[in-house]
Design a protein around this motif. Structure first.
Motif, PDB file in Angstrom:
ATOM      1  N   ALA A 106       0.831  -1.216   0.000  1.00 31.71           N
ATOM      2  CA  ALA A 106       0.000   0.000   0.000  1.00 31.71           C
ATOM      3  C   ALA A 106       0.862   1.261   0.000  1.00 31.71           C
ATOM      4  O   ALA A 106       0.498   2.266  -0.620  1.00 31.71           O
ATOM      5  N   GLU A 107       1.997   1.232   0.683  1.00 32.73           N
ATOM      6  CA  GLU A 107       2.868   2.406   0.691  1.00 32.73           C
ATOM      7  C   GLU A 107       3.506   2.615  -0.673  1.00 32.73           C
ATOM      8  O   GLU A 107       3.618   3.753  -1.155  1.00 32.73           O
ATOM      9  N   VAL A 163      -4.832   8.615   5.728  1.00 35.48           N
ATOM     10  CA  VAL A 163      -5.448   7.795   6.772  1.00 35.48           C
ATOM     11  C   VAL A 163      -4.554   6.593   7.097  1.00 35.48           C
ATOM     12  O   VAL A 163      -4.406   6.222   8.257  1.00 35.48           O
ATOM     13  N   HIS A 164      -3.958   6.003   6.072  1.00 36.51           N
ATOM     14  CA  HIS A 164      -3.125   4.810   6.251  1.00 36.51           C
ATOM     15  C   HIS A 164      -1.631   5.093   6.108  1.00 36.51           C
ATOM     16  O   HIS A 164      -0.811   4.225   6.385  1.00 36.51           O
ATOM     17  N   GLN A 165      -1.291   6.279   5.649  1.00 34.12           N
ATOM     18  CA  GLN A 165       0.101   6.692   5.482  1.00 34.12           C
ATOM     19  C   GLN A 165       0.305   7.942   6.327  1.00 34.12           C
ATOM     20  O   GLN A 165       0.251   9.066   5.822  1.00 34.12           O
ATOM     21  N   PRO A 166       0.525   7.791   7.628  1.00 30.90           N
ATOM     22  CA  PRO A 166       0.570   8.962   8.521  1.00 30.90           C
ATOM     23  C   PRO A 166       1.648   9.979   8.159  1.00 30.90           C
ATOM     24  O   PRO A 166       1.517  11.152   8.522  1.00 30.90           O
ATOM     25  N   LEU A 197      -5.244   8.726   1.373  1.00 37.11           N
ATOM     26  CA  LEU A 197      -3.968   8.048   1.598  1.00 37.11           C
ATOM     27  C   LEU A 197      -3.426   8.337   2.996  1.00 37.11           C
ATOM     28  O   LEU A 197      -2.830   7.464   3.634  1.00 37.11           O
TER      29      LEU A 197
END
Length: 177
Positions: free
Chosen positions: A8-9, A33-36, A31
């Motif tokens: 995902a990254e 939300v899952h990639q701080p 993005l």
């Protein structure tokens, strides 16, 4: 063994290299939300006009004057030209995986390459692991750290500085396969 980056990254980074459009700000919000690591760039992107973001993308990746500082192609970094041997080598890797590069883009375009790496990570079979190791060690670590460093230094937007820093961290030369 070094921890592999999450697919995902890699896909998020590929998306962030694409040309910004009307829906791009909302995509970055999603993005983040899952990639701080993306959260700090949102404030800047929310106050900048889309045209400014688009101009910076063009300057960095497509046609800067007097030079384009960050062409997102392996051939440009490894050979000093577009459509070089690196593009042919990567097209061969895609073919061995049963895939083809994105239509209209050279096979060594970084966005396509990151998507390919994510695909190989998700497959997880021994053939994919071998191709990933070859891609990572034979291609990516040879130029992405320099690309990331240049992107971090040249960008006028925090978004691309963050992308550059993240690419440097992920492709520092350590094995991820």
């Amino acid at each position: 063994m070094v921890k592999r980056p999450p697919p995902a990254e890699l896909r998020a980074l590929a998306l962030l290299l694409a040309a910004p459009a009307e829906e791009s700000l909302e995509a970055v919000r999603g993005l983040a939300v899952h990639q701080p690591w993306l959260a700090p760039v949102l404030e800047e992107l929310e106050r900048e006009p889309l045209a400014h973001w688009q101009a910076e993308h063009t300057r960095l990746f497509i046609s800067g004057f007097p030079r384009t500082p960050c062409p997102p192609f392996a051939s440009a970094w490894r050979e000093g030209q577009l459509h070089g041997h690196a593009a042919m080598e990567q097209a061969g890797l895609y073919g061995r995986a049963g895939l083809a590069p994105a239509p209209g883009l050279p096979a060594d375009y970084l966005g396509t390459t990151l998507e390919f790496a994510a695909h190989l990570l998700e497959r997880g079979d021994p053939d994919a692991a071998g191709l990933l190791r070859e891609l990572w060690e034979g291609h990516l670590v040879n130029w992405i750290p320099a690309f990331g460093d240049t992107l971090e230094q040249e960008s006028r937007l925090q978004l691309y500085r963050a992308v550059g820093a993240r690419l440097q961290r992920l492709f520092s030369g350590e094995s991820h396969a």
